[in-house]
Design an enzyme around this catalytic site. Sequence first.
Site, PDB file in Angstrom:
ATOM      1  N   ASP A  82      37.466  10.519  71.236  1.00  0.00           N
ATOM      2  CA  ASP A  82      36.357   9.958  70.437  1.00  0.00           C
ATOM      3  C   ASP A  82      35.007   9.871  71.163  1.00  0.00           C
ATOM      4  O   ASP A  82      34.276   8.878  70.988  1.00  0.00           O
ATOM      5  CB  ASP A  82      36.731   8.562  69.934  1.00  0.00           C
ATOM      6  CG  ASP A  82      37.948   8.571  69.025  1.00  0.00           C
ATOM      7  OD1 ASP A  82      38.500   9.662  68.763  1.00  0.00           O
ATOM      8  OD2 ASP A  82      38.363   7.485  68.586  1.00  0.00           O
ATOM      9  N   LYS A  87      41.087  12.056  63.331  1.00  0.00           N
ATOM     10  CA  LYS A  87      42.087  10.997  63.146  1.00  0.00           C
ATOM     11  C   LYS A  87      41.506   9.837  62.330  1.00  0.00           C
ATOM     12  O   LYS A  87      40.403   9.379  62.601  1.00  0.00           O
ATOM     13  CB  LYS A  87      42.598  10.509  64.506  1.00  0.00           C
ATOM     14  CG  LYS A  87      41.546   9.874  65.408  1.00  0.00           C
ATOM     15  CD  LYS A  87      42.154   9.505  66.750  1.00  0.00           C
ATOM     16  CE  LYS A  87      41.194   8.758  67.650  1.00  0.00           C
ATOM     17  NZ  LYS A  87      40.817   7.430  67.185  1.00  0.00           N
ATOM     18  N   CYS A 121      41.044   2.789  71.063  1.00  0.00           N
ATOM     19  CA  CYS A 121      41.616   4.099  70.722  1.00  0.00           C
ATOM     20  C   CYS A 121      42.328   4.769  71.890  1.00  0.00           C
ATOM     21  O   CYS A 121      43.331   5.462  71.693  1.00  0.00           O
ATOM     22  CB  CYS A 121      40.531   5.005  70.146  1.00  0.00           C
ATOM     23  SG  CYS A 121      39.898   4.418  68.550  1.00  0.00           S
TER      24      CYS A 121
END
Length: 222
Positions: free
Chosen positions: A24, A129, A162
């Site tokens: 990310d 995701k 995450c």
Amino acid sequence: MVEIKAEPFAFPLRRDKLALIVIDMQRDFAEAGGFGASLGNDVSRITRIVPDVKRLIAGFREAGLPVIHTMECHRPDLSDLPPAKRNRGSPALRIGDEGPMGRVLISGEPGTAILPDLAPIDGEVVIEKPGKGAFYATPLGDILKDLGIEQVVFAGVTTEVCVQTTMREANDRGYECLLAEEATESYFPEFKRAAIAMITAQGAIVGWVASVNAIVEGIAHA
């Protein structure tokens, strides 16, 4: 077998079974005007790790090892966005709202893109995701299985959300997990420290942590 200097003890590298997952590293989390900044976070903490993430990616590319990128994002119709995720709190922007870099965390929008310095190259896998963990509702598990991967190095943001979630998912699936310490970050330094402590406790209950230098040198000399 080559060992990488790590905590709580040396990581037993199996070079031909190793992949890197970069979590990310998106504009919405790292740039002024993005989603992270709209929540009141100091995004400079994220941009600060870009050179180390870039160096780690370069090391894997030079070694001919797989690099996988993830992006947290949702479908434009929000069909994969639970109300509990969209509606919590009182943020200035909610997921799906129009922001300075397009709709927040929506697939294909400018803010959802990976930072240019860390952009994927041809042949590298990019996982979109909808959750915090990269295995949930994605093909990541099948991709790693097809590549014959048994060990995963992790980088990206945020360490305690995450990154740690994906490490725990990977650990439950039998992967040996190694976190690149300078190539991960949180908006809250104390959260990063706590996440690393939880990951490495009790004999690497979730995984190991090592420096970028140790990882890059290890894969280069294996």
